[in-house]
Enzyme design. Structure first.
Site, PDB file in Angstrom:
ATOM      1  N   HIS A   1       0.836  -1.205   0.000  1.00  0.00           N
ATOM      2  CA  HIS A   1       0.000   0.000   0.000  1.00  0.00           C
ATOM      3  C   HIS A   1       0.878   1.266   0.000  1.00  0.00           C
ATOM      4  O   HIS A   1       2.062   1.193  -0.344  1.00  0.00           O
ATOM      5  CB  HIS A   1      -1.001  -0.035   1.159  1.00  0.00           C
ATOM      6  CG  HIS A   1      -1.627  -1.392   1.308  1.00  0.00           C
ATOM      7  ND1 HIS A   1      -2.654  -1.839   0.509  1.00  0.00           N
ATOM      8  CD2 HIS A   1      -1.318  -2.449   2.137  1.00  0.00           C
ATOM      9  CE1 HIS A   1      -2.955  -3.083   0.841  1.00  0.00           C
ATOM     10  NE2 HIS A   1      -2.169  -3.482   1.822  1.00  0.00           N
TER      11      HIS A   1
ATOM     12  N   GLU B   1      -1.890   0.325   8.145  1.00  0.00           N
ATOM     13  CA  GLU B   1      -1.007  -0.712   7.599  1.00  0.00           C
ATOM     14  C   GLU B   1       0.098  -0.091   6.749  1.00  0.00           C
ATOM     15  O   GLU B   1       1.249  -0.548   6.778  1.00  0.00           O
ATOM     16  CB  GLU B   1      -1.821  -1.697   6.753  1.00  0.00           C
ATOM     17  CG  GLU B   1      -0.981  -2.815   6.164  1.00  0.00           C
ATOM     18  CD  GLU B   1      -1.733  -3.641   5.143  1.00  0.00           C
ATOM     19  OE1 GLU B   1      -2.940  -3.402   4.933  1.00  0.00           O
ATOM     20  OE2 GLU B   1      -1.105  -4.534   4.546  1.00  0.00           O
TER      21      GLU B   1
ATOM     22  N   HIS C   1       3.216  -6.751   4.477  1.00  0.00           N
ATOM     23  CA  HIS C   1       1.823  -6.386   4.770  1.00  0.00           C
ATOM     24  C   HIS C   1       1.474  -6.748   6.213  1.00  0.00           C
ATOM     25  O   HIS C   1       2.241  -7.400   6.913  1.00  0.00           O
ATOM     26  CB  HIS C   1       0.863  -7.156   3.855  1.00  0.00           C
ATOM     27  CG  HIS C   1       0.917  -6.725   2.427  1.00  0.00           C
ATOM     28  ND1 HIS C   1       0.027  -5.847   1.880  1.00  0.00           N
ATOM     29  CD2 HIS C   1       1.779  -7.061   1.432  1.00  0.00           C
ATOM     30  CE1 HIS C   1       0.315  -5.658   0.602  1.00  0.00           C
ATOM     31  NE2 HIS C   1       1.379  -6.380   0.300  1.00  0.00           N
TER      32      HIS C   1
ATOM     33  N   GLU D   1       2.272 -11.441   5.591  1.00  0.00           N
ATOM     34  CA  GLU D   1       1.267 -10.783   6.431  1.00  0.00           C
ATOM     35  C   GLU D   1       1.728 -10.955   7.873  1.00  0.00           C
ATOM     36  O   GLU D   1       1.638 -12.029   8.454  1.00  0.00           O
ATOM     37  CB  GLU D   1      -0.113 -11.430   6.230  1.00  0.00           C
ATOM     38  CG  GLU D   1      -0.642 -11.340   4.802  1.00  0.00           C
ATOM     39  CD  GLU D   1      -1.268  -9.985   4.488  1.00  0.00           C
ATOM     40  OE1 GLU D   1      -1.246  -9.103   5.374  1.00  0.00           O
ATOM     41  OE2 GLU D   1      -1.760  -9.805   3.368  1.00  0.00           O
TER      42      GLU D   1
END
Ligand code: ZN
Length: 294
Positions: free
Chosen positions: A84, A121, A176, A258
């Site tokens: 992101h 995040e 992430h 993650e």
């Protein structure tokens, strides 16, 4: 809860001794809604925000003039992809545009998730990526980030893949954190499925990426003390997906990590702590180093 956003260790501006170069680090991940899942549940993007200047198509390379120390990763290239971008929420029109991911079309990028207290995040991924870069450079690796502070949003997921490909990276890690239900805890590593079609062909990277991912999962658990995800991957900490453009379009070994579940209070307490993020970066670095040394 206030964010523990203290800066990562200063990047070394001078060559290290061999002994110092041998000191390494690592990181983990949990599902940020599958890394490329939709923006629902993410920290309120401002719909209709004005478009800003177009994002430049440049990468965030380490300063070219900075000499790297000799180390076990000398001559190797690692691309780190911070998931992101903090500016994505202000550029929803651009990041919602569809791009080709080989097996179909998908949004250019998403805003990512956030903790219930609002720690995004996208800030987490950049912080861990900076820490990871410092650790890998100390081992002699040439490191590139897919973005840093050089652009207002993005890049799109297809460009993120292209940056790794064009760098001829020996390994790429996309960082992430997940946005799942309370009680869902732990990290997992996402591996590319065998995908062939459109502009995608992962047949040559499936095996190497699985090796990279397994090593990262093992070292991440060791460095952080976190357990593999209790909701994805059957407690192996490994998941395989065919719907992530960043993996489908990669021609070099690549995984997503993650590091934890931002929506679970216990995981969030870890993810918002700088000391834990350093452990996470160390776990990632250890896993990458293990893979590159074979
Ligand atoms: Zn994500």
């Amino acid at each position: 809860m206030p964010y523990d956003d203290s800066p990562p260790p200063t990047r070394r501006a001078r060559p290290l001794s061999v002994a110092a170069a041998l000191a390494a680090v690592c990181l983990t991940a949990a599902g940020c809604g599958g890394a490329e899942a939709g923006a629902s549940g993410a920290a309120s993007p401002r719909a209709g925000a004005d478009a800003a200047s177009p994002a430049p198509a440049k990468t965030s390379a380490s300063p070219a003039a900075k000499p790297l120390p000799e180390g076990p990763l000398t001559g190797r290239t690692v691309v780190i992809d911070p998931g992101h971008h903090p500016g994505n929420r202000d550029h929803t029109r651009e990041i919602n545009e569809q791009v080709d991911i080989g097996t179909g079309r998908k949004e250019c990028d998403t805003t990512g998730t956030a903790t219930n207290d609002g720690y995004p995040e996208a800030r987490f991924t950049l912080d861990v990526s900076h820490r990871l870069r410092t650790l890998l450079e100390a081992e002699g690796a040439r490191v590139r980030l897919t973005h840093d502070t050089d652009r207002p949003f993005g890049p799109c997921i297809d460009e993120r893949a292209r940056i790794g490909n064009e760098a001829k990276a020996d390994a790429v890690v996309s960082v992430h954190a997940d946005g799942s239900a309370v009680g869902n805890r732990g990290f997992h590593v996402i591996l590319p499925a065998e995908v062939k079609g459109g502009g995608a062909d992962t047949s040559k990277i499936v095996k190497s990426s699985a090796d990279l991912g397994a090593r990262i999962a093992g070292h991440f658990a060791r460095a952080t003390g976190s357990a593999p995800s209790n909701y994805i991957g059957g407690n192996t900490g490994l998941d395989t997906r065919d719907d992530l453009g960043g993996l489908n379009l990669s021609t070099v070994p690549k995984v997503f990590v993650e590091c934890g579940n931002m929506r679970d209070p216990e995981d969030a307490a870890l993810l918002t702590a700088a000391a834990w993020r350093q452990k996470a970066a160390q776990g990632l670095a250890d896993g990458i180093t293990s893979y590159l040394k074979g």
